[in-house]
Design a protein around this motif. Structure first.
Motif, PDB file in Angstrom:
ATOM      1  N   PHE A  27       0.828  -1.196   0.000  1.00 16.08           N
ATOM      2  CA  PHE A  27       0.000   0.000   0.000  1.00 16.08           C
ATOM      3  C   PHE A  27       0.870   1.257   0.000  1.00 16.08           C
ATOM      4  CE2 PHE A  27      -2.327   3.360   2.278  1.00 16.08           C
ATOM      5  CZ  PHE A  27      -3.380   3.528   1.386  1.00 16.08           C
ATOM      6  N   VAL A  28       1.894   1.276   0.833  1.00  9.02           N
ATOM      7  CA  VAL A  28       2.797   2.437   0.900  1.00  9.02           C
ATOM      8  C   VAL A  28       3.467   2.669  -0.449  1.00  9.02           C
ATOM      9  CG1 VAL A  28       4.943   3.296   1.919  1.00  9.02           C
ATOM     10  CG2 VAL A  28       3.173   2.318   3.386  1.00  9.02           C
ATOM     11  N   ILE A  29       3.960   1.613  -1.049  1.00  8.75           N
ATOM     12  CA  ILE A  29       4.638   1.751  -2.351  1.00  8.75           C
ATOM     13  C   ILE A  29       3.649   2.161  -3.435  1.00  8.75           C
ATOM     14  CG2 ILE A  29       5.850   0.471  -4.162  1.00  8.75           C
ATOM     15  CD1 ILE A  29       7.197  -1.118  -1.860  1.00  8.75           C
ATOM     16  N   SER A  30       2.432   1.601  -3.418  1.00 17.48           N
ATOM     17  CA  SER A  30       1.450   1.915  -4.460  1.00 17.48           C
ATOM     18  C   SER A  30       0.979   3.373  -4.398  1.00 17.48           C
ATOM     19  CB  SER A  30       0.246   0.981  -4.374  1.00 17.48           C
ATOM     20  OG  SER A  30      -0.538   1.272  -3.232  1.00 17.48           O
ATOM     21  N   THR A  31       1.074   3.979  -3.218  1.00 17.71           N
ATOM     22  CA  THR A  31       0.692   5.394  -3.105  1.00 17.71           C
ATOM     23  C   THR A  31       1.876   6.313  -3.326  1.00 17.71           C
ATOM     24  OG1 THR A  31       1.073   5.444  -0.704  1.00 17.71           O
ATOM     25  CG2 THR A  31      -1.154   4.872  -1.466  1.00 17.71           C
ATOM     26  N   GLY A  32       3.001   5.757  -3.706  1.00 16.28           N
ATOM     27  CA  GLY A  32       4.191   6.572  -3.920  1.00 16.28           C
ATOM     28  C   GLY A  32       4.689   7.185  -2.621  1.00 16.28           C
ATOM     29  N   TRP A  33       4.560   6.468  -1.551  1.00 14.94           N
ATOM     30  CA  TRP A  33       4.966   6.875  -0.206  1.00 14.94           C
ATOM     31  C   TRP A  33       4.149   8.046   0.339  1.00 14.94           C
ATOM     32  CZ3 TRP A  33       8.408   4.629  -3.529  1.00 14.94           C
ATOM     33  CH2 TRP A  33       9.071   3.504  -3.053  1.00 14.94           C
ATOM     34  N   MET A  34       3.057   8.403  -0.333  1.00 15.42           N
ATOM     35  CA  MET A  34       2.177   9.476   0.162  1.00 15.42           C
ATOM     36  C   MET A  34       1.455   9.046   1.435  1.00 15.42           C
ATOM     37  SD  MET A  34       2.567  12.221  -1.483  1.00 15.42           S
ATOM     38  CE  MET A  34       1.163  13.146  -0.917  1.00 15.42           C
ATOM     39  N   ALA A  35       1.232   7.741   1.596  1.00 15.11           N
ATOM     40  CA  ALA A  35       0.588   7.243   2.816  1.00 15.11           C
ATOM     41  C   ALA A  35       1.417   7.607   4.038  1.00 15.11           C
ATOM     42  CB  ALA A  35       0.401   5.732   2.730  1.00 15.11           C
TER      43      ALA A  35
END
Length: 104
Positions: A27-35
């Motif tokens: 999830f963190v990677i898929s949000t481009g670390w925006m999470a």
């Protein structure tokens, strides 16, 4: 329920979800670390509000560190887990105290 307690529940559950080994990392990677940025901001808001309400929370500080270092795989997992535990325990204690006050 006070706003500090509610924010601790929300950030604690969110940290718990990020602590799920493969799913949280994906999830963190898929949000481009925006999470991690969103969680850092939520922890900062929780910390400021808890200080204003005289209910200092070390869980928010651990969460901010977890958000900052969350890109490091094993360390991020351990910090997210620690932040989730501290926040959820703190929120549970505050909820219990509030229920005791209303029962008196």
């Amino acid at each position: 329920m006070q706003r500090t307690t509610l924010l601790k529940w929300v950030t604690g559950v969110a940290e718990g979800l990020l602590a799920i080994p493969i799913a949280g990392g994906a999830f963190v990677i898929s949000t481009g670390w925006m999470a991690l940025l969103v969680m850092f901001i939520l922890h900062a808001i929780t910390l400021v509000i808890s200080i204003k309400d005289s209910k200092f929370s070390s869980g928010s500080i651990v969460g901010m560190i977890a958000s900052f270092l969350g890109a490091i795989p094993i360390l991020g997992w351990m910090l997210h887990t620690a932040a989730a535990l501290v926040l959820l325990i703190d929120a549970g204690q505050e909820t219990g105290k509030a229920k005791q006050k209303t029962n008196k």
